[in-house]
Design a protein around this motif. Structure first.
Motif, PDB file in Angstrom:
ATOM      1  N   THR A 273       0.839  -1.198   0.000  1.00 48.58           N
ATOM      2  CA  THR A 273       0.000   0.000   0.000  1.00 48.58           C
ATOM      3  C   THR A 273       0.873   1.247   0.000  1.00 48.58           C
ATOM      4  OG1 THR A 273      -1.784   1.161   1.142  1.00 48.58           O
ATOM      5  CG2 THR A 273      -0.128   0.106   2.517  1.00 48.58           C
ATOM      6  N   GLU A 274       0.342   2.346  -0.550  1.00 48.52           N
ATOM      7  CA  GLU A 274       1.109   3.587  -0.596  1.00 48.52           C
ATOM      8  C   GLU A 274       1.243   4.233   0.781  1.00 48.52           C
ATOM      9  OE1 GLU A 274      -0.799   6.099  -3.391  1.00 48.52           O
ATOM     10  OE2 GLU A 274       0.023   5.082  -5.138  1.00 48.52           O
ATOM     11  N   ILE A 275       0.304   3.945   1.661  1.00 52.00           N
ATOM     12  CA  ILE A 275       0.323   4.565   2.995  1.00 52.00           C
ATOM     13  C   ILE A 275       1.047   3.638   3.956  1.00 52.00           C
ATOM     14  CG2 ILE A 275      -1.074   5.493   4.862  1.00 52.00           C
ATOM     15  CD1 ILE A 275      -3.243   6.079   2.817  1.00 52.00           C
ATOM     16  N   GLN A 276       2.292   3.978   4.228  1.00 55.13           N
ATOM     17  CA  GLN A 276       3.144   3.191   5.102  1.00 55.13           C
ATOM     18  C   GLN A 276       3.230   3.854   6.485  1.00 55.13           C
ATOM     19  OE1 GLN A 276       4.833   0.175   4.277  1.00 55.13           O
ATOM     20  NE2 GLN A 276       3.420   0.260   2.522  1.00 55.13           N
ATOM     21  N   PRO A 277       3.642   3.109   7.520  1.00 55.71           N
ATOM     22  CA  PRO A 277       3.697   3.669   8.876  1.00 55.71           C
ATOM     23  C   PRO A 277       4.456   4.987   9.012  1.00 55.71           C
ATOM     24  CG  PRO A 277       3.900   1.297   8.992  1.00 55.71           C
ATOM     25  CD  PRO A 277       3.889   1.654   7.526  1.00 55.71           C
TER      26      PRO A 277
ATOM     27  N   LEU B 227       4.625   7.451   6.981  1.00 62.74           N
ATOM     28  CA  LEU B 227       3.749   8.511   6.503  1.00 62.74           C
ATOM     29  C   LEU B 227       2.640   8.791   7.517  1.00 62.74           C
ATOM     30  CD1 LEU B 227       2.942  10.494   4.298  1.00 62.74           C
ATOM     31  CD2 LEU B 227       1.625   8.645   3.220  1.00 62.74           C
ATOM     32  N   VAL B 228       2.098   7.733   8.123  1.00 66.82           N
ATOM     33  CA  VAL B 228       1.079   7.902   9.161  1.00 66.82           C
ATOM     34  C   VAL B 228       1.663   8.704  10.327  1.00 66.82           C
ATOM     35  CG1 VAL B 228      -0.408   6.713  10.822  1.00 66.82           C
ATOM     36  CG2 VAL B 228      -0.105   5.765   8.520  1.00 66.82           C
TER      37      VAL B 228
ATOM     38  N   ARG C  69      11.731   8.356   9.783  1.00 68.04           N
ATOM     39  CA  ARG C  69      10.746   8.796   8.814  1.00 68.04           C
ATOM     40  C   ARG C  69      11.324   8.726   7.410  1.00 68.04           C
ATOM     41  NH1 ARG C  69       8.502  13.941  12.343  1.00 68.04           N
ATOM     42  NH2 ARG C  69       7.659  12.663  13.998  1.00 68.04           N
ATOM     43  N   ARG C  70      10.558   8.153   6.534  1.00 70.30           N
ATOM     44  CA  ARG C  70      10.944   8.081   5.137  1.00 70.30           C
ATOM     45  C   ARG C  70       9.893   8.803   4.325  1.00 70.30           C
ATOM     46  NH1 ARG C  70      11.441   2.782   6.967  1.00 70.30           N
ATOM     47  NH2 ARG C  70       9.495   2.209   5.986  1.00 70.30           N
ATOM     48  N   ARG C  71      10.279   9.317   3.216  1.00 63.58           N
ATOM     49  CA  ARG C  71       9.342  10.026   2.373  1.00 63.58           C
ATOM     50  C   ARG C  71       8.376   9.036   1.730  1.00 63.58           C
ATOM     51  NH1 ARG C  71      10.575  15.253   1.562  1.00 63.58           N
ATOM     52  NH2 ARG C  71      12.678  15.943   2.065  1.00 63.58           N
ATOM     53  N   GLY C  72       7.082   9.373   1.764  1.00 62.86           N
ATOM     54  CA  GLY C  72       6.084   8.519   1.130  1.00 62.86           C
ATOM     55  C   GLY C  72       5.820   8.982  -0.270  1.00 62.86           C
TER      56      GLY C  72
END
Length: 423
Positions: free
Chosen positions: A329-333, A335-336, A411-414
């Motif tokens: 999924t494009e929404i990874q932890p 990004l949340v 944190r990584r860029r989504g």
């Protein structure tokens, strides 16, 4: 014999005045004042954890203490630390307030402006009472003692994200590890804890709402003893009765549960009201459940901002759980975490409803197979939160509660995910 006194005063000028007078009392050992209700309770809990004999004989509570109002704070101190004499300092010396203070558990009331003679008299009376209680209290079974256990609240960002299932499995994991565990359903209008655990019940949290002093015996009468060993405090069968449960009664109920159980898991549902707001404010760990989709994550962001505006809980003090996680999924932890400003749990729960369906349909979540990846993830989360007994020799537990500043995922860029421009 010296008298140990702990003042709780929110106003700096008032704190100096109280401290000056206390230092003049004969045989008094005043501690430095604490500035809010949380600091007071934490200080008393720390002292009680060392030894009940380390507790001060007298606590002075100023009327301008916060965020918990003075009378509610007095009630909680009296419930959790019954051998401490509490004295209220207030400008309102009316019979009505005096009666309310006594009902809350205070041992005296001192009027403002402070008088040396009155302060000395009230402190001496409260100290004498405290010494007498400590001499005769012993290990009686009808009082709460000690610093209490860990309270974990579980809230859903929106309906259907899996908050109740998460709360149930966290409680089951804690109990299976040997922790004395309670599960409270504070989704007052539509709670489903009973449905998940195959429970038919008569009593509910409403039965405790109107009780001024919740003793262990009264609490036990309202709890349902589940075959798994968990003590269940259930939401009312008639949703409209949830309105009978006030924030004040929740503070008393949560305090009573905290002092009876090692772990208290509270299902707060998805709707905010005064009752579950009080539970979230009192919690040691606040868990917010979301799913990895735009609508749910935006709802989580709104919830976090609501808590912050109401001064219930700061974003950085909230742990977010990503449920029904799919790797592609494009929404990874990360990004949340960036969108909500919370700390995302390292544990993610996989999307695998087929594993759950039989247990959900039967209403017997306690029968979920051990090989279930969902169960394994949620029980792993319980370990991450520190609410299970760690194996002997392994002290890596309770990190979210005791090491708040060190938890956080890199944190990584989504990618493009519907959150462009949000932060």
């Amino acid at each position: 014999m010296s008298t140990r006194i702990l003042p709780a005063v929110g106003d700096a000028d008032a704190a100096r005045s109280v401290t000056t007078l206390l230092s003049q009392l004969p045989e008094a050992e005043p501690a430095g004042p604490v500035g809010d209700s949380t600091s007071l309770l934490d200080t008393l809990a720390r002292l009680a954890a060392e030894s009940l004999d380390e507790l001060p004989e007298v606590v002075l509570v100023h009327e301008r203490i916060g965020p918990v109002p003075a009378l509610e704070l007095i009630r909680e101190v009296a419930l959790r630390f019954p051998s401490v004499g509490v004295v209220l300092v207030t400008a309102d010396a009316s019979p009505g307030l005096y009666s309310a203070a006594m009902d809350s558990g205070a041992r005296g009331l001192v009027g403002l402006p402070l008088s040396y003679e009155e302060l000395a008299q009230r402190v001496q009376a409260a100290a004498s009472w405290s010494v007498g209680v400590r001499r005769h209290l012993g290990q009686g079974g009808d009082v709460f003692t000690g610093p209490g256990g860990t309270v974990v609240t579980v809230s859903g960002a929106k309906g259907g994200v899996g908050a109740t299932l998460t709360a149930v499995q966290l409680a089951l994991a804690a109990r299976a590890s040997g922790m004395n565990t309670a599960l409270a359903d504070m989704d007052l209008q539509s709670g489903d804890v009973a449905s998940y655990l195959d429970v038919q019940f008569r009593r509910s949290i409403v039965d405790l709402a109107g009780i001024q002093d919740i003793s262990p015996r009264v609490l036990q009468d309202a709890l349902f003893s589940h075959p798994t060993g968990i003590g269940l405090l259930l939401a009312p069968g008639e949703g409209e009765r949830g309105e009978e449960v006030s924030d004040r009664s929740v503070r008393q109920i949560v305090s009573a549960l905290r002092n009876r159980y090692d772990v208290v898991v509270v299902d707060c549902g998805t709707q905010m009201n005064g009752a579950n707001a009080a539970a979230i404010e009192m919690a040691d760990i606040t868990l917010l459940v979301t799913t990895p989709d735009v609508v749910a994550v935006r709802a989580a962001k709104r919830m976090v901002r609501l808590w912050d505006r109401l001064q219930i809980r700061k974003a950085e003090e909230t742990v977010t759980l990503v449920n029904r996680f799919i790797r592609n999924t494009e929404i990874q932890p990360p990004l949340v975490e960036r969108i909500t400003g919370t700390r995302v749990a390292r544990t993610v729960v996989p999307a695998n409803f087929k594993e759950l369906q039989a247990a959900v349909d039967a209403g017997r979540m306690q029968d979920l197979e051990s090989k279930s990846t969902v169960k394994q993830a949620l029980w792993g989360l319980a370990g991450e939160l520190g609410i299970v007994k760690p194996p002997e020799g392994n002290e890596k537990a309770g990190r979210f509660r005791n090491d708040r500043g060190s938890i956080g995922m890199r944190r990584r860029r989504g990618g493009r995910s519907g959150f462009e421009g949000e932060s």
